[in-house]
Design an enzyme around this catalytic site. Structure first.
Site, PDB file in Angstrom:
ATOM      1  N   HIS A 129       0.869  -1.171   0.000  1.00  0.00           N
ATOM      2  CA  HIS A 129       0.000   0.000   0.000  1.00  0.00           C
ATOM      3  C   HIS A 129       0.915   1.232   0.000  1.00  0.00           C
ATOM      4  CE1 HIS A 129      -2.747   2.966   1.836  1.00  0.00           C
ATOM      5  NE2 HIS A 129      -3.742   2.171   1.476  1.00  0.00           N
ATOM      6  N   LYS A 232     -10.480  -0.390  10.708  1.00  0.00           N
ATOM      7  CA  LYS A 232     -10.682  -1.584   9.869  1.00  0.00           C
ATOM      8  C   LYS A 232     -11.082  -2.787  10.705  1.00  0.00           C
ATOM      9  CE  LYS A 232      -7.266  -0.179   6.382  1.00  0.00           C
ATOM     10  NZ  LYS A 232      -8.107   0.347   5.325  1.00  0.00           N
TER      11      LYS A 232
END
Ligand code: C6P
Length: 419
Positions: A129, A232
């Site tokens: 990422h 998350k």
């Protein structure tokens, strides 16, 4: 025929009842929320925790001697202990609260990175990422260190062999994603940690997509540092975790300076507070950290192994159903048992943004785009993908809705539904 065995032990109906947002409709259809890798929904307990904090306890922590300050401090520090237990940390002092995974990784890049010399190697992977890539690019530019990449194997996974090829005796830092937010692949972190140890490099794991979905234990993984985000894993936005081995954190310089992180300050210089406060400058995100505690309690009550089994079952079912759609390409490991709850795909030659927009008309939320992983998109040879990602409240019927939505999208673009 669908062969994935339904071995899910979760009572999803009971779980769903605790998430008020799942009752809403989008464009007249029940919400089908399949964008959990971006952020997860919040149970009532987390929402209540926020309200309760502000209604009954609000105060600044660590400073006041009054009752509210003491209660807020105890609640905040209690969550640090919960996090430590969740990840098998030796001490709550090894748990630093940040804003998110991105800030945790930047903290490491700034502090560890300052020690690098020209020619030292920072080993990342092809699947990072941007938050585990851009901070290291900045470090490399500042110090003359060199970035090296662990490539994907033919099954679009980081494996022990591709890792071994990238980790040389010059490696000083190895920082790798545990579960890719695009491929869903699970990196063999323990083996890579061993390689990092053999060459004397610091080992960092980006656990943004793993801590929410599987049991993670820092000792089993053998890592030196780990980063993940509350939002998350059912918790609020604005809270991240940096875990580090105590002696290693103690050895690092502070990241940000200011209140809270000091011991003694004179006009000329300062000394630092004990861990973990050395890394928590200024008033922290008190309410959201406390509500993160409610999220961890929720996950513990369900059990991380049960969450992982549910995710695995749903992912296998999704991969099986999706791979029978003509013109649908799935990225990541071929064997669904080797991936976590993420399925990135392209369908026909329909742009992923169009797919996401059409699915949204049916109330189905998926993400489309480069998923903050542009170099990985280039490696895969695509500009973008759509992505469905699951969590403990998702059900097989929602995968079925996704399949229907994709067939409908195909129809709109002139493809035969039965094809
Ligand atoms: N990925 C996604 O839709 P933050 O934004 O700091 O909480 O997390 C950053 C991050 C780091 N590593 C991985 C593997 C991630 O998946 C993410 C966040 C989201 O895929 C938002 S871009």
């Amino acid at each position: 025929m669908v062969t994935a065995v339904d071995m899910t032990p979760l009572d999803t109906a009971a779980i769903r009842a605790q998430f008020p947002i799942l009752e809403r409709e989008v464009h007249g259809n029940p919400l089908v929320y399949l964008d959990n890798a971006a952020t997860t929904q919040k149970p009532q307990a987390v929402i209540d925790s926020l309200t309760s904090y502000y209604s009954t306890m609000n105060a600044n922590i660590h400073r006041g001697l009054h009752t509210l300050a003491e209660e807020a401090t105890a609640a905040y520090e209690g969550v640090r202990q919960q996090v430590a237990e969740l990840i098998g940390a030796a001490s709550h002092r090894e748990v630093v609260f940040t804003r998110n995974t991105t800030e945790s990784l930047n903290l490491l890049a700034y502090t560890l990175g300052a020690r690098l010399q020209p020619g030292d190697e920072i080993v990342l992977s092809a699947a990072e990422h941007h938050s585990n890539l851009v901070p290291w690019q900045l470090v490399a530019q500042r110090t003359g260190a060199v970035l090296r990449f662990i490539e994907l194997n033919d099954d679009q996974q980081i494996d022990v062999d591709t890792a071994r090829a990238a980790i040389t005796p010059n490696a000083r830092i190895v920082s790798v994603v545990h579960i890719s937010n695009v491929l869903g692949s699970i990196t063999p972190i323990a083996e890579i940690s061993q390689m990092a140890r053999e060459v004397g490099a610091s080992m960092i794991v980006d656990a943004a997509q793993s801590a929410p979905h599987i049991a993670v234990d820092v000792d089993d993984l053998g890592v030196d540092f780990m980063a993940f985000s509350s939002h998350k894993m059912l918790g609020p936005t604005g809270v991240g975790v940096l875990w580090g081995r105590r002696e290693l954190l103690a050895d690092l310089d502070p990241f940000l300076g200011g209140g809270e992180m000091i011991s003694v300050v004179t006009r000329e210089e300062s000394s630092w507070a004990a861990l973990p406060h050395k890394f928590e400058a200024g008033t922290p995100n008190i309410a959201d950290v406390i509500a993160f505690g409610a999220a961890i309690q929720f996950l513990n009550a369900v059990g991380m192994d049960a969450v992982a089994a549910h995710d695995a079952d749903l992912t296998a079912y999704a991969v099986e159903r999706m791979s029978r759609l003509e013109g649908l390409d799935i990225y990541g490991p071929a064997d669904p048992s080797e991936r976590s709850a993420v399925v990135a795909f392209n369908y026909r030659d329909i742009h992923s943004h169009d797919i996401a927009t059409i699915l949204d008309r049916s109330g189905i939320a998926v993400r489309a785009g480069h998923h903050c992983a542009q170099p990985l998109m280039r490696t895969l040879g695509v500009p973008a993908t759509a992505r469905a990602s699951f969590y403990l409240y998702n059900e097989r019927s929602e995968v079925d809705a996704l399949i229907d939505g994709l067939l409908e999208a195909g129809e709109r673009f002139g493809f035969d539904r039965g094809a």
